[in-house]
Design a protein around this motif. Structure first.
Motif, short mmCIF file in Angstrom:
data_model
loop_
_atom_site.label_atom_id
_atom_site.label_comp_id
_atom_site.label_asym_id
_atom_site.label_seq_id
_atom_site.Cartn_x
_atom_site.Cartn_y
_atom_site.Cartn_z
N ASP A 1 47.39 12.08 -9.39
CA ASP A 1 47.11 11.36 -10.63
C ASP A 1 48.32 11.40 -11.56
OD1 ASP A 1 45.68 9.89 -12.43
OD2 ASP A 1 44.42 11.55 -13.12
N GLU A 2 48.35 10.44 -12.48
CA GLU A 2 49.44 10.36 -13.45
C GLU A 2 48.87 10.09 -14.83
OE1 GLU A 2 53.08 8.45 -10.78
OE2 GLU A 2 51.69 7.11 -11.84
N VAL A 3 49.59 10.53 -15.84
CA VAL A 3 49.30 10.12 -17.21
C VAL A 3 50.54 9.43 -17.75
CG1 VAL A 3 47.64 11.97 -17.60
CG2 VAL A 3 50.02 12.30 -18.25
N ARG A 4 50.33 8.57 -18.73
CA ARG A 4 51.44 7.81 -19.30
C ARG A 4 51.64 8.22 -20.75
NH1 ARG A 4 53.82 2.74 -18.07
NH2 ARG A 4 52.26 2.38 -16.44
N THR A 5 52.90 8.39 -21.12
CA THR A 5 53.21 8.72 -22.51
C THR A 5 53.10 7.48 -23.38
OG1 THR A 5 55.58 8.35 -22.15
CG2 THR A 5 54.76 10.58 -21.79
N GLN A 6 52.69 7.69 -24.63
CA GLN A 6 52.47 6.60 -25.57
C GLN A 6 53.51 6.61 -26.69
OE1 GLN A 6 49.69 4.26 -25.08
NE2 GLN A 6 50.02 5.32 -23.12
N ARG A 7 53.62 5.47 -27.37
CA ARG A 7 54.58 5.35 -28.47
C ARG A 7 54.23 6.32 -29.61
NH1 ARG A 7 57.76 1.14 -30.80
NH2 ARG A 7 57.03 -0.28 -29.18
N ASN A 8 52.94 6.39 -29.95
CA ASN A 8 52.50 7.22 -31.06
C ASN A 8 51.64 8.38 -30.56
OD1 ASN A 8 53.65 5.47 -33.09
ND2 ASN A 8 51.95 4.06 -32.70
N GLY A 9 51.46 9.37 -31.41
CA GLY A 9 50.58 10.47 -31.06
C GLY A 9 51.27 11.82 -31.06
N LEU A 10 50.47 12.86 -30.85
CA LEU A 10 50.95 14.23 -30.96
C LEU A 10 52.01 14.56 -29.92
CD1 LEU A 10 50.66 16.97 -32.37
CD2 LEU A 10 48.78 17.51 -30.80
N PHE A 11 51.83 14.08 -28.68
CA PHE A 11 52.78 14.42 -27.62
C PHE A 11 54.20 14.02 -27.99
CE2 PHE A 11 55.17 13.44 -23.77
CZ PHE A 11 55.01 14.61 -23.04
N GLY A 12 54.38 12.75 -28.33
CA GLY A 12 55.72 12.28 -28.67
C GLY A 12 56.26 12.92 -29.94
N HIS A 13 55.35 13.17 -30.89
CA HIS A 13 55.79 13.73 -32.18
C HIS A 13 56.28 15.17 -32.02
CE1 HIS A 13 56.14 13.63 -36.50
NE2 HIS A 13 55.48 14.77 -36.59
N PHE A 14 55.52 16.01 -31.33
CA PHE A 14 55.98 17.39 -31.19
C PHE A 14 57.13 17.50 -30.19
CE2 PHE A 14 52.91 18.10 -27.62
CZ PHE A 14 53.64 18.95 -26.80
N SER A 15 57.21 16.56 -29.25
CA SER A 15 58.37 16.55 -28.34
C SER A 15 59.66 16.34 -29.12
CB SER A 15 58.21 15.44 -27.30
OG SER A 15 57.06 15.62 -26.52
N GLU A 16 59.60 15.42 -30.08
CA GLU A 16 60.78 15.11 -30.88
C GLU A 16 61.07 16.19 -31.91
OE1 GLU A 16 62.35 11.84 -34.17
OE2 GLU A 16 60.50 11.46 -33.05
N LYS A 17 60.05 16.58 -32.67
CA LYS A 17 60.28 17.49 -33.79
C LYS A 17 60.55 18.92 -33.33
CE LYS A 17 59.70 14.57 -37.17
NZ LYS A 17 60.78 14.26 -38.14
N MET A 18 59.88 19.37 -32.29
CA MET A 18 60.02 20.76 -31.84
C MET A 18 61.12 20.93 -30.81
SD MET A 18 55.94 21.74 -31.66
CE MET A 18 56.21 23.22 -30.67
N PHE A 19 61.33 19.90 -29.97
CA PHE A 19 62.27 20.05 -28.86
C PHE A 19 63.36 18.98 -28.83
CE2 PHE A 19 58.17 21.86 -27.44
CZ PHE A 19 58.58 23.18 -27.30
N HIS A 20 63.40 18.13 -29.86
CA HIS A 20 64.46 17.13 -30.01
C HIS A 20 64.54 16.19 -28.80
CE1 HIS A 20 65.54 19.70 -33.34
NE2 HIS A 20 65.73 20.71 -32.52
N MET A 21 63.38 15.88 -28.24
CA MET A 21 63.29 14.94 -27.14
C MET A 21 62.78 13.61 -27.68
SD MET A 21 61.62 17.36 -24.21
CE MET A 21 61.67 16.05 -22.97
N GLU A 22 63.52 12.54 -27.41
CA GLU A 22 63.15 11.23 -27.94
C GLU A 22 62.97 10.23 -26.81
OE1 GLU A 22 66.07 10.06 -30.77
OE2 GLU A 22 65.78 11.80 -32.07
N HIS A 23 62.42 9.07 -27.17
CA HIS A 23 62.29 7.93 -26.24
C HIS A 23 61.46 8.31 -25.01
CE1 HIS A 23 65.35 6.37 -28.86
NE2 HIS A 23 66.25 7.20 -28.42
N LEU A 24 60.31 8.96 -25.22
CA LEU A 24 59.45 9.33 -24.10
C LEU A 24 58.36 8.30 -23.83
CD1 LEU A 24 58.99 13.18 -24.69
CD2 LEU A 24 60.51 12.02 -23.09
N GLU A 25 58.35 7.20 -24.57
CA GLU A 25 57.28 6.21 -24.42
C GLU A 25 57.32 5.57 -23.04
OE1 GLU A 25 55.84 1.89 -26.26
OE2 GLU A 25 57.61 2.93 -27.07
N GLY A 26 56.13 5.46 -22.42
CA GLY A 26 56.00 4.72 -21.17
C GLY A 26 56.31 5.50 -19.91
#
Length: 319
Positions: free
Chosen positions: A119-144
């Motif tokens: 199974d797979e899940v897909r990352t979204q433009r908005n939401g907690l996953f992308g926000h904490f990825s960027e703010k806590m770990f400086h990871m960007e452009h994870l959408e899709g």
């Protein structure tokens, strides 16, 4: 560490009093050059403490609950922990409603002969996953991005022995610590990654922003230089073995911080436990395939390791 001891020790308890929490938040905000650090710390102090406490309540309850509902409890416990961490690096959280969703999506209806490992899940433009990825770990452009469950589980060192038993596949090499910043790693990693030593060094340096470099090889071993006290992914710490390991797989998931791996796996398992109850109970009652052992072990280790990963993040904020 003995598993019973984890029930007795809350590594996040030092942060759960007003005086220390306020000092910690003030120091965090000053490091962000926030002009109103004291005011922001006062404003966020209670939310920070209550988020940590609520996360702990969910995780403690999961340890006393049936396996069937553990994914939901652990996922919400982790979510509250992450929200507390976000307050240390994003004083205005949540600034908009866009950061309140989960940040991941999964197939709502499972196909016939569904396999969790495929199974797979897909990352979204908005939401907690992308926000904490960027703010806590400086990871960007994870959408899709599509994240595979098997590849994610292979990044949990405490379940590696089950993969080894089931398929004679060892997901990790052990790291031998030579000094505070130097580790030895089997040269077999060159074959695993299908790279020369120079290419592997460049690859790891690029993937880890210079936090891992290979100095040289020595007697069939690679010499890894890790300037930080805590080695980054693809290094993983096994709390059962009390040892660092290095992922033998170079999938994108291998370079994700472990909290992202846990969040993604628990998101999917919690969705399955809530909405795919027929498949879920078939798995729990009949244990038909190898997935049962992997999922059960992962949920078990999550209850103990998640607070340690949160403590590790917060502790970096104190240094």
């Amino acid at each position: 560490m003995n598993s019973q001891l984890f029930h007795q020790i809350d590594p996040l308890l030092p942060y759960q009093n007003t005086e220390d929490a306020k000092k910690f938040l003030q120091a965090s905000y000053r490091s962000l050059a926030l002009s109103n650090a004291e005011e922001a710390a006062y404003h966020n102090c209670a939310r920070f403490i209550y988020s940590l406490e609520h996360g702990s309540v969910f995780l403690r309850q999961s340890a006393q609950s049936p396996l069937s509902i553990q994914p939901v409890l652990i996922f919400y416990g982790l979510s509250h922990y992450i929200k507390a961490c976000l307050l240390t690096v994003d004083p205005a959280y949540p600034a908009t409603v866009h950061v309140l969703a989960h940040g991941l999506s999964t197939r709502k209806r499972k196909k016939q002969n569904y396999s969790f490992l495929k199974d797979e899940v897909r990352t979204q433009r908005n939401g907690l996953f992308g926000h904490f990825s960027e703010k806590m770990f400086h990871m960007e452009h994870l959408e899709g991005f599509k994240l595979n469950m098997n590849d994610l589980l292979m990044q949990i060192p405490e379940v590696a022995h089950i993969f080894s038993f089931q398929a004679a596949e060892r997901p990790f090499h052990s790291l031998q610590q030579v000094s505070s910043s130097v580790y030895h790693l089997p040269a077999q990693l060159l074959d695993d990654y299908q790279m020369t030593e120079n290419r592997l060094s460049d690859f790891l340096e690029q993937k880890t922003n210079g936090k891992i470099t290979i100095e040289t090889s020595h007697k069939n071993k690679l010499v890894l230089k890790v300037p930080d006290e805590t080695p980054p992914a693809p290094c993983r710490f096994d709390i059962a073995a009390n040892q660092w390991f290095f992922s033998r797989r170079k999938t994108p998931e291998a370079f994700y911080p472990e909290l992202l791996v846990y969040y993604t796996l628990l998101y999917n398992l919690s969705m399955i436990a809530r909405y795919e109850t027929e498949w879920w109970y078939e798995l729990l009652k009949h244990a038909p395939g190898k997935e049962f052992s992997l999922i059960k072990q992962f949920l078990h280790i999550s209850q103990y390791k998640i607070p340690l990963l949160i403590e590790q993040f917060l502790d970096k904020g104190r240094s």
